[in-house]
Design an enzyme around this catalytic site. Structure first.
Site, mmCIF file in Angstrom:
data_model
loop_
_atom_site.group_PDB
_atom_site.id
_atom_site.type_symbol
_atom_site.label_atom_id
_atom_site.label_comp_id
_atom_site.label_asym_id
_atom_site.label_seq_id
_atom_site.Cartn_x
_atom_site.Cartn_y
_atom_site.Cartn_z
ATOM 1 N N SER A 1 0.850 -1.188 0.000
ATOM 2 C CA SER A 1 0.000 0.000 0.000
ATOM 3 C C SER A 1 0.882 1.232 0.000
ATOM 4 C CB SER A 1 -0.902 0.018 1.237
ATOM 5 O OG SER A 1 -1.403 1.328 1.413
ATOM 6 N N HIS B 1 -1.133 -1.265 -4.323
ATOM 7 C CA HIS B 1 -2.428 -0.977 -3.703
ATOM 8 C C HIS B 1 -2.542 0.529 -3.440
ATOM 9 C CE1 HIS B 1 -5.944 -2.173 -1.260
ATOM 10 N NE2 HIS B 1 -5.549 -1.267 -0.370
ATOM 11 N N ASP C 1 -4.823 3.456 -1.844
ATOM 12 C CA ASP C 1 -5.902 3.718 -0.890
ATOM 13 C C ASP C 1 -6.486 5.104 -1.098
ATOM 14 O OD1 ASP C 1 -6.081 1.358 0.780
ATOM 15 O OD2 ASP C 1 -4.031 1.818 1.394
ATOM 16 N N MET D 1 -9.307 7.765 -0.053
ATOM 17 C CA MET D 1 -10.197 8.089 1.073
ATOM 18 C C MET D 1 -10.772 9.490 0.893
ATOM 19 S SD MET D 1 -7.981 6.636 4.270
ATOM 20 C CE MET D 1 -7.016 5.117 4.132
ATOM 21 N N HIS E 1 -8.400 0.867 -4.062
ATOM 22 C CA HIS E 1 -9.327 0.582 -2.961
ATOM 23 C C HIS E 1 -10.062 1.872 -2.627
ATOM 24 C CE1 HIS E 1 -9.608 -0.664 1.601
ATOM 25 N NE2 HIS E 1 -10.793 -0.606 1.020
ATOM 26 N N MET F 1 -12.311 3.927 -0.555
ATOM 27 C CA MET F 1 -12.967 4.104 0.743
ATOM 28 C C MET F 1 -13.693 5.441 0.686
ATOM 29 S SD MET F 1 -9.821 2.599 2.938
ATOM 30 C CE MET F 1 -8.745 2.881 1.546
ATOM 31 N N MET G 1 -11.399 -6.314 5.147
ATOM 32 C CA MET G 1 -10.668 -5.335 5.950
ATOM 33 C C MET G 1 -10.411 -5.931 7.336
ATOM 34 S SD MET G 1 -9.859 -2.757 4.183
ATOM 35 C CE MET G 1 -9.049 -1.980 5.590
ATOM 36 N N ASP H 1 -6.473 -6.807 4.081
ATOM 37 C CA ASP H 1 -5.877 -5.469 4.161
ATOM 38 C C ASP H 1 -6.012 -4.930 5.580
ATOM 39 O OD1 ASP H 1 -5.063 -2.864 3.710
ATOM 40 O OD2 ASP H 1 -6.732 -2.336 2.380
ATOM 41 N N GLY I 1 -3.018 -4.241 9.019
ATOM 42 C CA GLY I 1 -2.305 -4.857 10.128
ATOM 43 C C GLY I 1 -1.637 -6.181 9.797
#
Ligand code: DX5
Ligand code: ZN
Length: 224
Positions: A9, A34, A36, A38, A67, A69, A138, A177, A179
């Site tokens: 990511s 990846h 992200d 948002m 992705h 979000m 997630m 995705d 942690g």
């Protein structure tokens, strides 16, 4: 040759050197990139959008795994497809007409993906599985990188892997995705994940990107 895909990511990368970071990830054994996205509404953070996907498309052949979000992601499908996204993943929680949105992504030449938050049960996927190319579980509440893996995610991954097997949907990627580290990747892969997103475990000050990716593969029991 390994079947496990690693998708770093870029949220954890150095944005001032993004092109180099992506090239370092490719050279270090990453499979996908990846991205992200948002919007400050669906999640409590704002990141990047279409122009960054467009810029990355010019410098890499690696699959760009976007992705979203964001609320009402259907408004942005055409723009991300035009920018060159290979996968466009939307959240089930953000889509009233999820089937229509996935079909639109496919019409625009990208692979559709559907993501579910930690509090959303696997059962919401029952009707939509045949229409998606990727399921994204997630394993943290979306919004930030560097959070701790939520342990109940492992059971959910295993449940979805069973759902895919029962329906003989062998081509669908099962992505996880949030942690994922050397400590958690073993369980995640054993439960049936085929694509691992990793932010802080790949881009950090502790080791090189290549070493970090190699360690993740080793901890997953994967040899490339
Ligand atoms: C979280 C993002 C993730 C995140 C992963 O909202 O969707 O992709 O950047 O970062 P780590 O691997 O550090 O949890
Ligand atoms: Zn993500």
């Amino acid at each position: 040759m390994s079947a496990l895909k690693i998708a770093p990511s870029i949220l954890s990368a150095d944005f001032a050197r993004l092109g180099e970071e992506v090239e370092t990830a490719r050279a270090g054994g990453a499979d996908w990139i990846h991205v992200d996205v948002m919007d400050g509404h669906f999640v409590p953070n704002i990141t990047i959008g279409v122009p960054v996907v467009k810029a990355l498309r010019k410098i890499t052949d690696m699959p760009l795994d976007v992705h979203l979000m964001i609320e009402r992601p259907e408004r942005m499908i055409d723009a991300f497809a035009d920018a060159g996204a290979n996968f466009i993943t939307v959240h089930q929680e953000a889509c009233v007409h999820l089937h229509r949105t996935l079909e639109r992504i496919r019409e625009r030449g990208a692979h559709p993906g559907v993501s579910i938050n930690p509090s959303t049960p696997a059962s919401v996927l029952e009707e939509i599985l045949p229409y998606t190319d990727l399921v994204l579980v997630m394993s943290v509440n979306p919004g930030f990188s560097g959070q701790r893996y939520i342990p109940t995610s492992t059971g959910k991954i295993a449940t979805i892997r069973r759902m895919l097997e029962q329906r003989s949907l062998w081509g669908i990627e099962l992505q996880v995705d949030g942690g994922v580290t050397e400590d958690t990747i073993g369980d995640v892969v054993a439960a049936g994940a085929s694509v691992i997103v990793a932010g802080n475990a790949v881009f950090n000050d502790r080791a090189s990107v290549a070493d970090n990716i190699a360690r993740l593969r080793e901890a997953a029991g994967d040899v490339k």
